[in-house]
Design an enzyme around this catalytic site. Sequence first.
Site, PDB file in Angstrom:
ATOM      1  N   ASP A  68      -0.780  -5.473   9.463  1.00  9.09           N
ATOM      2  CA  ASP A  68      -1.770  -4.487   9.055  1.00  9.09           C
ATOM      3  C   ASP A  68      -3.021  -5.267   8.665  1.00  9.09           C
ATOM      4  OD1 ASP A  68      -3.306  -2.450   8.098  1.00  9.09           O
ATOM      5  OD2 ASP A  68      -1.925  -1.807   6.523  1.00  9.09           O
ATOM      6  N   LYS A  79     -13.342  -0.766   6.019  1.00  7.62           N
ATOM      7  CA  LYS A  79     -13.881  -1.637   4.978  1.00  7.62           C
ATOM      8  C   LYS A  79     -14.937  -2.592   5.535  1.00  7.62           C
ATOM      9  CE  LYS A  79     -10.766  -0.152   1.979  1.00  7.62           C
ATOM     10  NZ  LYS A  79      -9.889   0.637   2.869  1.00  7.62           N
ATOM     11  N   TRP A  86       0.853  -1.192   0.000  1.00  5.06           N
ATOM     12  CA  TRP A  86       0.000   0.000   0.000  1.00  5.06           C
ATOM     13  C   TRP A  86       0.889   1.242   0.000  1.00  5.06           C
ATOM     14  CZ3 TRP A  86      -2.163   2.592   4.847  1.00  5.06           C
ATOM     15  CH2 TRP A  86      -3.115   3.569   4.510  1.00  5.06           C
TER      16      TRP A  86
END
Length: 457
Positions: free
Chosen positions: A267, A303, A186
Amino acid sequence: MKPETSIPTAVASLEISSSGGGAAAARRRLAALTRHLQDSSPVADDDDRRSTLLASVTSGFDADSVFAHVARAPEDPILGVTVAYNKDPSPVKLNLGVGAYRTEEGKPLVLNVVRSRMKEYLPITGLAEFNKLSAKLILGADSSAIRDNRVTTVQCLSGTGSLRVGAEFLARHYHQRTVYIPQPTWGNHPKVFTLAGLLVKYYRYYDPVTRGLNFQGLLEDLGSAPSGAIVLLHACAHNPTGVDPTLQQWDQIRQLIRSKSLLPFFDSAYQGFASGSLDADAESVRMFVSDGGACVVAQSYAKNMGLYGERVGALSIVCGTADVASRVESQLKLVIRPMYSNPPLHGASIVATILRDSTMFHEWTIELKAMADRIISMRQKLFEALRARGTPGDWSHIIKQIGMFTFTGLNSEQVSFMTKEFHIYMTSDGRISMAGLSSKTVPHLADAIHTAVTRIR
C-alpha cells in the site's frame, strides 16, 4: 473460502433500527433480495465447491508466475465493442455500441456549461497514459518488469479503491485466502480485505515499549504464516505509527517472504511525502520487484499531489510473463466493471500531465520536498518543546518516526483529557497528524501533552 450462504446471511443479518411501516418495508425488501440471491446462486455441496476451487487455482499453474493459471476473460459485451472498434484500421468504421452522444461529425459533444470539465467515458482500466506513468513512478523507469511487459496497471479510485480491486481479484484468482496485515494498521485495511472475502490475520509490527518496530516479532509471525499467504506491507510512512523498517530490514523481510512464497501486497499512499524523495520512498517496492517475483502495489495520489477529492489511484500487479499480465488485466476488468464501471478522467488527467511534463514534474518534486520538510520540521519543534518543558518520558520517537503521522504513545484517557481541557482532537490511540501542526500551535500541543502525562498515568 467464503461460506455458501455468505451473501444471503450477510443481507439477512442487517439490523433494522427504525420502527413502524418503514422498518417493515425495509424487511420486506431485504427478504425479497435474499430470495433473489438464493434463487440466482445455486448452491453446490462442499465437495463440489472444494474440487471446483482446487481445479481453478491449480490448472495451468506455471512456476514462472503465481498467476499463470488465470484464464483470459472475454471483453465486456458493451465496452468491448469500443475495444474492437479501436483496433479496426478501416477508414469507414462506425461505432454504434456505446451509448454516448456524438456530433454530426462523429465527435463527442462538449456542452458549453461543462467545457472546462471533462466529459468522455474512460476504458474500464482507466487512462492509459496515467497507468503507464504511474507504474514507472512506483516501480522505476528502468524496471525490468515494465520493460518485459510483466506489469498490468489499472486506474482505480484512490488508494482504497486500488486495495479493494486488488483484494477482490485475489479472492477470485489466488490460491490463498489469508492476508496478514500489520498490527496496528490503517483502520480501513481489515474492512477492505474482509469484505472482499479474505481471511484477515495480523503480524506484530509496532513495539509500544520502544515506540519503534517490533522487527523480531514481525519475522516470527511471517515465518509461521502458511506458504503462499498474502502479506500487506506499507511501502513507506507506516500509518498510524510512522515507523518504517530500514533498508537492511526490508531486505530481510523480502528474503523471508520469497522463501515462503508469500505474496507481497504494498500500500503506497505517501510516495515522496515521507522523505521528500520519490525514489527513496519507493525503494521497498522496487526491492521486491527487482527480484523477479510476483507483487501487488496499490498507489494513491491523494497526499502527494493533494488530490484528495479527485480519488486518483492505481493498482499494479507484477506477473511472471507478459502473457500472464495480459490475462490478469482481463480479469481485473471483470472486477471493476460491476463495481464502478470505469474511473473518472479529471484527476487522472492532472496526474498524467504532471508526470509527463518535465517542467511540471520538477516543480512537483520541489513542492513535495517542501511539504515533507515542513512535517519533519514540525517533528523537531514538538520534540524540542517537550524537552524544554521537562515532559516525563523519552520523546525521541517523534523525530525517529516518519511521514504524516506520529504515534505519540498517549493513552485514551490522556487523549480525552487533552480534548476536554485543551480542545485538541486526535484519534483515541494517540495518533496525531503532523501536517495539522504549525509553528504557532506546537507550544499549545506541547503544553497539553506535558499536562496530560504529568496528571494522568
